[in-house]
Design an enzyme around this catalytic site. Structure first.
Site, PDB file in Angstrom:
ATOM      1  N   ASP A   1     -34.785  10.323  -1.363  1.00 53.63           N
ATOM      2  CA  ASP A   1     -34.998  11.427  -2.302  1.00 53.63           C
ATOM      3  C   ASP A   1     -36.375  11.253  -2.920  1.00 53.63           C
ATOM      4  OD1 ASP A   1     -32.451  12.548  -1.903  1.00 53.63           O
ATOM      5  OD2 ASP A   1     -31.551  11.262  -3.424  1.00 53.63           O
TER       6      ASP A   1
ATOM      7  N   ASP B   1     -31.336  18.391   0.594  1.00 54.17           N
ATOM      8  CA  ASP B   1     -30.467  18.749  -0.533  1.00 54.17           C
ATOM      9  C   ASP B   1     -30.732  20.192  -0.975  1.00 54.17           C
ATOM     10  OD1 ASP B   1     -29.527  16.102  -0.570  1.00 54.17           O
ATOM     11  OD2 ASP B   1     -30.984  15.506  -2.095  1.00 54.17           O
TER      12      ASP B   1
END
EC number: 3.4.23.36
Length: 151
Positions: free
Chosen positions: A112, A130
């Protein structure tokens, strides 16, 4: 259906490329893009969203495989001519799922890197996959609740 495959491929490519850029150029540092609002960081998430099920690699692999199976089932009925929102939604959900699945299989965690701060609250760090999943789910809900009843 070709358009769906192209969208899926683009999402996976952009997701993996941005993760590679993050590992290559961000590393341990924080790159401030907009002070007190948006940063680039490298975060390794071995859980799902908001780090739930952290360390539960096998469970997350199984959930991902079941999800992919369901999304592929939905993909069989896409039609960009008659159900373009539905088709876009399913393609985004598959692309996002595959982007993170590649990380889970290859690294045992997901990379991330997008970090937003709102006052004293820092939103959980996320990535392109995401984002694609989130947009896909929103489009899917719009299609199911508002467009499908009219078809």
């Amino acid at each position: 259906m070709i358009i769906g495959f192209i969208i899926i491929g683009l999402i996976v490519l952009v997701d993996q490329f941005t993760k590679w850029l993050t590992v290559t150029y961000v590393g341990d540092q924080t790159i401030v893009i907009i002070k007190n609002f948006f940063n680039l960081v490298e975060h390794h998430n071995d859980g799902a969203g908001w780090s739930i099920f952290a360390g539960q690699w096998l469970f997350l692999i199984l959930v991902t495989l079941v999800s992919l199976g369901f999304f592929i089932y939905l993909f069989k009925s896409i039609s960009f001519k008659t159900k373009w929102v539905y088709s876009l939604a399913v393609s985004f959900m598959i692309g996002g799922t595959l982007g993170n699945f590649i990380d889970r299989i290859r690294l045992r965690y997901v990379i991330d890197f997008l970090q937003f701060t709102f006052g004293s609250y820092t939103f959980p760090t996320f990535n392109v996959a995401d984002s694609a999943l989130t947009v896909g789910v929103i489009l899917f809900a719009i299609d199911i609740f508002f467009l499908e009843p009219k078809r």
